[in-house]
Design a protein around this motif. Structure first.
Motif, PDB file in Angstrom:
ATOM      1  N   UNK A  78       0.824  -1.225   0.000  1.00 37.12           N
ATOM      2  CA  UNK A  78       0.000   0.000   0.000  1.00 37.12           C
ATOM      3  C   UNK A  78       0.853   1.270   0.000  1.00 37.12           C
ATOM      4  N   UNK A  79       1.926   1.257  -0.803  1.00 35.63           N
ATOM      5  CA  UNK A  79       2.807   2.417  -0.956  1.00 35.63           C
ATOM      6  C   UNK A  79       3.481   2.805   0.355  1.00 35.63           C
ATOM      7  N   UNK A  80       3.697   1.840   1.214  1.00 36.64           N
ATOM      8  CA  UNK A  80       4.382   2.073   2.478  1.00 36.64           C
ATOM      9  C   UNK A  80       5.762   1.437   2.439  1.00 36.64           C
ATOM     10  N   UNK A  81       6.659   1.963   3.271  1.00 29.25           N
ATOM     11  CA  UNK A  81       8.013   1.439   3.366  1.00 29.25           C
ATOM     12  C   UNK A  81       8.338   1.142   4.828  1.00 29.25           C
ATOM     13  N   UNK A  82       9.047   0.036   5.026  1.00 26.36           N
ATOM     14  CA  UNK A  82       9.521  -0.335   6.358  1.00 26.36           C
ATOM     15  C   UNK A  82      11.015  -0.015   6.437  1.00 26.36           C
ATOM     16  N   UNK A  83      11.350   0.905   7.338  1.00 31.05           N
ATOM     17  CA  UNK A  83      12.754   1.256   7.518  1.00 31.05           C
ATOM     18  C   UNK A  83      13.113   1.110   8.987  1.00 31.05           C
ATOM     19  N   UNK A  84      13.993   0.176   9.258  1.00 36.47           N
ATOM     20  CA  UNK A  84      14.433  -0.098  10.623  1.00 36.47           C
ATOM     21  C   UNK A  84      13.267  -0.449  11.544  1.00 36.47           C
ATOM     22  N   UNK A 187      17.560   9.451  16.534  1.00 33.30           N
ATOM     23  CA  UNK A 187      18.643   8.558  16.125  1.00 33.30           C
ATOM     24  C   UNK A 187      18.691   7.310  17.008  1.00 33.30           C
ATOM     25  N   UNK A 188      18.414   7.475  18.290  1.00 35.96           N
ATOM     26  CA  UNK A 188      18.396   6.315  19.191  1.00 35.96           C
ATOM     27  C   UNK A 188      17.311   5.325  18.778  1.00 35.96           C
ATOM     28  N   UNK A 189      16.162   5.844  18.370  1.00 38.21           N
ATOM     29  CA  UNK A 189      15.075   4.947  17.962  1.00 38.21           C
ATOM     30  C   UNK A 189      15.406   4.232  16.655  1.00 38.21           C
ATOM     31  N   UNK A 193      15.894   1.062  18.541  1.00 39.64           N
ATOM     32  CA  UNK A 193      14.494   0.752  18.809  1.00 39.64           C
ATOM     33  C   UNK A 193      13.907   1.682  19.851  1.00 39.64           C
ATOM     34  N   UNK A 194      12.663   1.445  20.289  1.00 46.30           N
ATOM     35  CA  UNK A 194      11.972   2.328  21.227  1.00 46.30           C
ATOM     36  C   UNK A 194      12.672   2.434  22.575  1.00 46.30           C
ATOM     37  N   UNK A 195      12.603   3.655  23.151  1.00 42.69           N
ATOM     38  CA  UNK A 195      13.113   3.868  24.498  1.00 42.69           C
ATOM     39  C   UNK A 195      12.020   3.646  25.522  1.00 42.69           C
ATOM     40  N   UNK A 196      12.180   4.268  26.694  1.00 43.36           N
ATOM     41  CA  UNK A 196      11.231   4.056  27.783  1.00 43.36           C
ATOM     42  C   UNK A 196      10.316   5.259  28.022  1.00 43.36           C
ATOM     43  N   UNK A 200       8.030   7.273  22.878  1.00 43.86           N
ATOM     44  CA  UNK A 200       8.610   6.112  22.194  1.00 43.86           C
ATOM     45  C   UNK A 200       7.631   4.957  22.079  1.00 43.86           C
ATOM     46  N   UNK A 201       6.532   5.030  22.798  1.00 39.28           N
ATOM     47  CA  UNK A 201       5.528   3.983  22.701  1.00 39.28           C
ATOM     48  C   UNK A 201       4.620   4.117  21.498  1.00 39.28           C
ATOM     49  N   UNK A 202       4.899   5.097  20.647  1.00 44.03           N
ATOM     50  CA  UNK A 202       4.034   5.352  19.490  1.00 44.03           C
ATOM     51  C   UNK A 202       4.861   5.324  18.211  1.00 44.03           C
ATOM     52  N   UNK A 203       4.217   5.063  17.057  1.00 40.08           N
ATOM     53  CA  UNK A 203       4.951   4.949  15.787  1.00 40.08           C
ATOM     54  C   UNK A 203       5.878   6.138  15.542  1.00 40.08           C
TER      55      UNK A 203
END
Length: 577
Positions: A78-84, A187-189, A193-196, A200-203
């Motif tokens: 659906x014209x979406x991209x997954x990056x990291x 950059x950390x995310x 990945x997500x922090x605390x 960070x709990x959201x897209x």
């Protein structure tokens, strides 16, 4: 069976698969498309992260496929991209203008014995639009080149060859900038990945966009608008919004409340109070579930603090029932002076005594206050009633003449008095299901103006609205009551054009010159010897009899002259008669 090439390059820090392919191809004296074709794959397949194509490139370059794809966007449907592990729209990551850090590129070349274009690698995180600073060198990302072709732009070795001298010479270098807390968080995310923290709990993409929108709204606290900020300084808005968003929902709601205090009335509209934030969340991202939590926060805040009633909208959805009254809206509904009404509400425990909000923002539960409000209803004179429904005197008189508005009590000995509830019900009926209008563009007209254009009474349009025959109704921001009710004149003309008096509704169809602007028509004025073109019709009409040159009476009575002496307007009028 494929074997690693003897002429190869090393996969560098955060390098994309397309960058590695382009450098590997250049190392072997080919463009990326030709190189891929020689090994039975296509470069577009590499751009789209096709597993087989990537496995071929990984084998030829002597790297592991997982490492090759680690910092490359992968189509997610659906014209979406997954990056990291983060979802972005394809357009977001595939910009025709490619940015990069010139210091990173220069270091790549300095550490290699290869030509600069074969040594310089494009990093995956440079394509994320929320990234502005290189975390290694505190240097802003700069535009490197632009290529509208969706595939050719990723053959970076070919493009960098033309600017490698500028990169090596420092021509693209800019002043260093300290990374903001937002840049570090982003950059950390991407890296870990997500922090605390709450945000960070959201897209990632939605959270970043929300930070920017919140930053734009915060400008109002400084008396600024977005157009006051230079284009190259606007990235700081991310950090401005991030300072609030990272603290969670309570901090966000507190900011929303502070923004409301800057305006005197909710009638200014949420688009003015929450610039960009309301528009994007209620319309542009209404169907995007990644923004659901941010929409909920804004919606819940408005539902708890705004005196919304029928005709208003909440996050793009029409309001059909009033849940909160303000002192102002209750005063309009009852006809009671706001100062007296406020005291009564405080005495009844519906409003806090220390409530410092102005009457327009001091809200209370409408259902709980209903018994008290009904007992306070006071009949008001016509002028006060006009103010309650938001109509001018001429508009009000037409509505009364049409029988749309009827006084509650009318005798020959006293002036008529009016029931404020009837006025509130009248406006509510007109605005039920209306769309919000920021400006009355295109064919939107106020009821009175639309009626005037069609030479019909406003009551005809109003009855069509209340009957449901007219469906496109607008509620103009910044206006209240009847003055805010707009209609689509084109729809009104199609439905009610036949209601116009004879000779009016069909004027345009019968008169071929009816659409000609009078200013563009040149009238003929007489001299004592010949006709002279020159004066416009309005100018001719301003002339009086004393300023006319002498002429024969027959010239003044053009109806007695042959048709050839008549003006075009007169001829058209005669033909239409």
């Amino acid at each position: 069976m494929l074997e690693p090439l003897s002429l190869s390059v090393s996969l560098l820090w955060r390098e994309t698969a397309t960058s590695f392919t382009s450098r590997l191809a250049a190392r072997n004296g080919l463009s990326a498309p030709d190189f891929c074709r020689d090994f039975g794959i296509t470069f577009p397949a590499v751009v789209d992260s096709d597993p087989y194509a990537l496995s071929v490139i990984a084998t030829l370059g002597g790297v592991h496929p997982d490492e090759l794809v680690a910092w490359s966007p992968i189509p997610a449907g659906s014209r979406l991209m997954n990056f990291r592990g983060h979802i972005f729209s394809g357009k977001t990551l595939r910009n025709p203008e490619l940015r990069g850090c010139p210091i990173c590129l220069r270091e790549d070349a300095e550490k290699s014995r290869l030509p600069p274009e074969q040594a310089m690698a494009m990093r995956g995180h440079w394509a994320v639009p929320h990234v502005k600073i290189c975390v290694r060198h505190d240097h802003p990302l700069v535009p490197l080149y632009r290529d509208p072709h969706a595939t050719a732009r990723h053959d970076n070795a070919q493009h960098l060859a033309s600017i490698s001298a500028a990169i090596m010479g420092g021509d693209l270098d800019r002043s260093r900038e300290d990374p903001t807390s937002f840049e570090d968080w982003l950059d950390d995310r991407l890296a870990d990945g997500p922090g605390h923290d709450w945000l960070s709990g959201h897209p990632l993409h939605a959270a970043s966009v929300f930070c920017r929108l919140l930053g734009i709204s915060r400008l109002r606290l400084e008396g600024l608008r977005l157009d006051h900020i230079a284009q190259d300084s606007r990235h700081a808005l991310y950090a401005t919004g991030f300072e609030i968003a990272q603290q969670g929902e309570d901090a966000i709601r507190h900011l929303l409340g502070d923004l409301q205090k800057l305006v005197e009335t909710p009638q200014d509209g949420p688009k003015k109070i929450f610039p960009a934030l309301y528009d994007r969340l209620s319309h542009d991202y209404a169907d995007n579930t990644d923004y659901a939590v941010f929409r909920r926060i804004l919606r819940d805040h408005m539902a708890a603090t705004w005196p919304l009633g029928p005709g208003d909208e909440l996050m793009g959805e029409p309001v059909y029932e009033r849940r909160l009254h303000s002192v102002t809206t209750a005063s309009q509904e009852t006809g009671v002076d706001p100062r007296r009404l406020r005291k009564l509400l405080v005495a009844a425990g519906l409003l806090a005594e220390d409530c410092g909000l102005p009457d327009t923002w001091a809200v209370f539960d409408a259902a709980e206050a209903d018994p008290i409000i009904r007992d306070l209803i006071t009949l008001v004179p016509a002028k006060a009633f006009r103010d309650i429904i938001g109509a001018t005197r001429s508009q009000f008189d037409l509505l009364v003449a049409d029988g749309v508005l009827v006084p509650a009590l009318e005798t020959s000995e006293t002036k008529s008095v009016w029931d404020p509830r009837a006025g509130a019900e009248f406006v509510t009926g007109l605005l039920r299901g209306a769309v919000q209008l920021r400006q009355p563009q295109h064919s939107w007209e106020h009821i009175s103006k639309s009626a005037q254009r069609l030479k019909i009474s406003p009551g005809v349009i109003i009855h069509a609205i209340l009957d449901g025959r007219l469906r496109r109704i607008g509620n103009l921001e910044g206006r209240t009551g009847y003055s805010a009710v707009y209609v689509d004149h084109d729809e009104v003309a199609r439905l009610l054009g036949s209601e116009a008096p004879p000779g009016i509704a069909s004027t345009h169809s019968r008169n071929p010159l009816a659409s000609v602007r009078p200013q563009a028509c040149v009238a003929l004025s007489w001299t004592d010897t010949h006709l002279r073109p020159g004066r416009s019709i309005p100018e001719r009409r301003r002339s009086n009899s004393t300023s006319r040159p002498p002429m024969r009476r027959s010239f003044m009575r053009n109806s007695s002259r042959p048709a050839r002496w008549r003006t075009p307007i007169a001829e058209a009028g005669r033909a239409s008669g």
